[in-house]
Write an enzyme that holds these catalytic residues in place. Structure first.
Site, PDB file in Angstrom:
ATOM      1  N   GLU A 156       4.207  13.028  -4.483  1.00  0.00           N
ATOM      2  CA  GLU A 156       3.541  13.029  -3.200  1.00  0.00           C
ATOM      3  C   GLU A 156       4.314  13.919  -2.235  1.00  0.00           C
ATOM      4  O   GLU A 156       5.485  13.679  -1.957  1.00  0.00           O
ATOM      5  CB  GLU A 156       3.482  11.588  -2.674  1.00  0.00           C
ATOM      6  CG  GLU A 156       2.615  11.430  -1.462  1.00  0.00           C
ATOM      7  CD  GLU A 156       2.484   9.975  -1.044  1.00  0.00           C
ATOM      8  OE1 GLU A 156       3.480   9.234  -1.114  1.00  0.00           O
ATOM      9  OE2 GLU A 156       1.369   9.590  -0.636  1.00  0.00           O
ATOM     10  N   GLU A 211       0.878  -1.163   0.000  1.00  0.00           N
ATOM     11  CA  GLU A 211       0.000   0.000   0.000  1.00  0.00           C
ATOM     12  C   GLU A 211       0.915   1.213   0.000  1.00  0.00           C
ATOM     13  O   GLU A 211       1.575   1.491   0.994  1.00  0.00           O
ATOM     14  CB  GLU A 211      -0.929  -0.050   1.213  1.00  0.00           C
ATOM     15  CG  GLU A 211      -2.180   0.764   1.030  1.00  0.00           C
ATOM     16  CD  GLU A 211      -2.036   2.152   1.566  1.00  0.00           C
ATOM     17  OE1 GLU A 211      -1.609   3.021   0.769  1.00  0.00           O
ATOM     18  OE2 GLU A 211      -2.302   2.373   2.743  1.00  0.00           O
TER      19      GLU A 211
END
Lengths: 474, 293
Positions: free
Chosen positions: A385, A254
């Site tokens: 990010e 993840e």
């Protein structure tokens, strides 16, 4: 804006020891590596010294887990369930203590650790406890078997919640685990080890090894680990993908995200503003599924931005233990440096930067809520990010353009859609290449709801019936 | 070679028109852009054909075609995809004799039964098109006033290294990938690639949109690593990779963009296939919406 008197949560409920060892085979033991210090990011005060597990320590932990696997996997599911229910209950009983400890170690506002993290942690154990004796009904065959020893590496943004996402399904399915918490936030995992002892969990079923990247690599690469579960950066996800090549290890990853939060001109504006704020400023933006790209329909862009800026002016940044705090501390000096670097790049690349008037405390790691407008899709703040309270604003004219921009990223973890038109929600949800789509809401989590990414946001799902698959030999 | 081709035979001589075995990319049958071919022989060592030897450029063209086809194919209704897969089964059945001959040349025993099994396999997967979402999806009873539903979606472009089972194995790896809405680039088994190209002719006449399945023939060792490392490929099925070193290299390359990887495993193609090959190339999307008036 209202003035608030300080309302700090008492830290007397936690008892932090000066130093912590590794939790292996049900006992705390010294690590053989040079220990590290974990600090309160809101004050830079050292909270405790924490052992660092060497490859040998990791090996001992894996052997302890292997030894425990025989009895744990052979135990009737109904008995494993009761251990997990017991753990869920102890978490509820000690939830304030865990919440305060989480806030001290991580820097997140107590309002979030108390009202979001801890209730979800308990709920996750409660949910998977109920699966332990129902695996044959889960759709994975008549007698699904566990994988063996799970090596789990978790991040620092939701330390205890990520532990719950990893350990609860693993144990329910009959695996034993060796878990490595992040080096900046190990304390709640170590308190969880104590909770395992209070619950009389058989020794070796849960092992906690603290340390940094080397410890994590030793765990992931250990030949007797059958399952690797990792939550963290895409960069490390790639390394893990390479290192498990040619093995039989089952892997779930993840990883990062760059979610689009898409607001159409017919959206309920005040609710959308709340959703945008929750999307990117929840947990200081240290959220892999954060709505870090705001895509707003051109016709309402000005109105929405004005409302958003007004709302940001009311956010309270400061002492994470204060019950009125909205934005806490950045988790570490390293993360703060990364946020600063990317934000400076945003300006250098031509985007316009805005923050509300927001005095920052003198000590600790802080970054004000920040909005970039005039962002192009090619800008690094629109592609990478940031993992901080930084929002990039882009505009669109048509739904098709919104979809194209939203999907124009290597990531695919989450997305948000704000519109009053039901058919448009479904049309958008169908086309967004993301594992979670929040429509007229954002950043909602539940143990029954599968979570995980498309594309470079990783693979596998956590939560729900789908989350069991990661821990079963299917 | 048939009798009629032999010069000097007693029958009136009519030379058979042989087929050029080419690649199948974007619904067309191009030769390799590299101009290369390789000799395919029967199990007895007789010359059968010069098959195209695909290059890295062909592989990239095939990925582009698969990507281009993805939107339309994944957006088609499951009922429509099921109908098309069933049509593929019909077309395969109608070419039974040709496949029996090609498989026999390739050394397959009981070739007729194998072709029948391949047809049946397609029918089995065709029926999954409008059922897998009901089995793999869920509504999730979250603790709050939200409607919450999870549904499976195709992962995108899948690279497939087909096993050396020229028809049944090939059909068994392609059908589960495309029935859920993925598109694919397939490297046919190197030893006996001719049935794969004949299958491409079946696909091309089955209303399957061009680019949904692209078939390359040539060297697995040469092409597979390019597909494994290609940044616009979402997943790779390494079933047909027999060299362990090559499998590791492909899996390492796949990590670059976090491809979903199906590792090589010995498979009995005549056995009940189960649903693993269907679900491994699916994503789960979960949608939340508040309830209220």
């Amino acid at each position: 804006m209202f003035e608030y008197a300080p309302a700090p949560e008492s830290r007397d409920v936690v008892d932090i020891k000066p130093s912590y060892g590794l939790f292996i085979g049900g006992e705390f033991a010294d690590g053989t590596g040079t220990s590290l210090k974990t600090v309160n990011p809101a004050s830079e005060e050292v909270l405790a010294e924490v052992a660092v597990a060497s490859a040998d320590d990791v090996d001992r932990a894996v052997r302890a887990a292997r030894e425990a696997f025989g009895t744990w996997s052979a135990m009737p599911g109904s008995e494993r369930a009761k251990y997990l229910f017991r753990i869920a209950r102890i978490i509820q009983e000690r939830s304030r203590e865990l919440a305060v400890l989480e806030t001290l170690d991580n820097g997140k506002p107590i309002r979030e650790s108390r009202d979001v993290d801890l209730p979800l942690v308990a709920a996750h154990f409660f949910y998977y406890a109920g699966w332990a004796d129902k695996l044959q009904h889960a759709g994975y065959g008549a007698d699904p078997r566990p994988l063996g020893v799970a090596g789990q590496v978790i991040p620092w943004n939701f330390p205890l919640l990520m532990l719950a996402w990893k350990i609860a399904p693993a144990l329910a399915a009959g695996n034993t685990v060796v878990l490595k918490p992040a080096e900046t936030t190990p304390l709640t995992a170590l308190l969880f080890a104590e909770i395992c002892r209070q619950a009389d969990l058989p020794p070796g079923v849960v092992n906690i090894v603290t340390g940094a990247g080397e410890t994590g690599a030793a765990l992931v690469n250990h030949p007797d680990v059958n399952k690797v579960a990792f939550t963290g950066s895409t960069e490390v996800g790639r390394l893990i993908g390479r290192s498990v090549a040619g093995t039989d290890k089952k892997v779930t990853l993840e990883l990062g995200g760059k979610a689009a939060n898409i607001v159409f001109d017919d959206a309920a504006l005040d609710q959308a503003v709340e959703g945008i704020v929750n999307g990117i400023f929840f947990n200081q933006g240290h959220v892999c599924c954060a709505g870090s790209r705001l895509l707003v329909q051109e016709s309402i862009a000005e109105e929405l931005l004005d409302a958003l800026k007004r709302r940001l002016g009311t956010l309270r940044l400061g002492d994470p233990l204060d019950k009125n705090t909205d934005i806490g501390a950045i988790n570490s000096a390293a993360q703060l440096a990364k946020i600063r670097e990317l934000s400076d790049l945003g300006e250098a690349e031509g985007a316009e930067r805005w923050s509300p008037v927001c005095p920052l405390p003198d000590k600790g790691f802080w970054f004000p809520p920040t909005i970039f407008t005039g962002v192009a899709q090619s800008h690094r703040i629109a592609r990478e990010e940031v993992f901080g309270p930084v929002l990039s604003v882009l505009t669109f004219r048509t739904p098709a353009e919104a979809v194209e921009k939203a999907n124009n990223t290597p990531f695919g973890l989450s997305a948000g859609v704000w519109t009053e038109k039901g058919s448009r929600i479904l049309w958008m949800a169908d086309r967004l290449r993301a594992g979670v789509v929040w429509a007229n809401t954002f950043n909602k989590f539940d143990p029954t709801s599968p979570f995980g990414g498309y594309k470079e946001s990783g693979y596998g799902r956590e939560g729900g019936r789908h989350g069991l698959e990661a821990y079963l030999d299917v | 070679m048939s009798k009629a081709e032999r010069p000097g035979g007693r029958e009136p001589v009519r030379l058979a028109v042989r087929k050029t075995y080419k690649l199948y990319i974007g619904g067309a049958f191009p030769r390799s852009e590299s101009g290369r071919s390789y000799v395919v022989t029967s199990s007895k060592g007789e010359f059968l054909a010069n098959a195209s030897k695909a290059s890295r450029k062909d592989a990239r063209d095939a990925v582009s075609a698969a990507r281009k086809a993805f939107g339309g194919w994944s957006g088609a209704t499951p009922y429509n995809r099921g109908q098309i897969l069933y049509r593929v089964a019909e077309m395969l059945e109608s070419r039974r004799a040709q496949f029996v001959a090609e498989l026999t040349d390739a050394g397959t025993r009981k070739a007729g039964e194998v072709v029948d099994a391949a047809v049946d396999r397609l029918v089995w997967y065709a029926g999954w098109a409008d059922k897998i979402a009901a089995v793999a999806g869920s509504t999730n009873p979250v603790a709050g006033p939200y409607f919450n539903v999870s549904s499976p979606e195709p992962t995108g472009v899948v690279a497939v290294v087909a096993p050396d089972e020229p028809l049944l194995g090939l059909v068994s790896v392609i059908a589960p990938v495309i029935v859920t809405g993925n598109t694919c680039v397939v490297i046919a088994g190197e030893r006996a690639p001719l049935p794969a190209i004949t299958l491409a002719e079946v696909l091309a006449t089955s209303d399957l949109p061009g680019g949904v399945v692209n078939i390359l023939t040539g060297s697995v060792k040469e092409i597979a690593p390019w597909l494994a490392a290609h940044m616009d490929v979402n997943a790779i099925d390494l079933t047909g990779v027999t060299d362990p070193d090559l499998a590791v290299a492909c899996e390492e390359g796949a990590a670059e963009n976090l491809k979903r990887v199906l590792r090589p495993a010995a498979t009995d193609w005549s056995a009940d296939p189960g649903t693993k090959r269907l679900t491994v190339f699916l994503e789960t999307k979960t949608v939340w919406h508040p309830t209220g008036v």
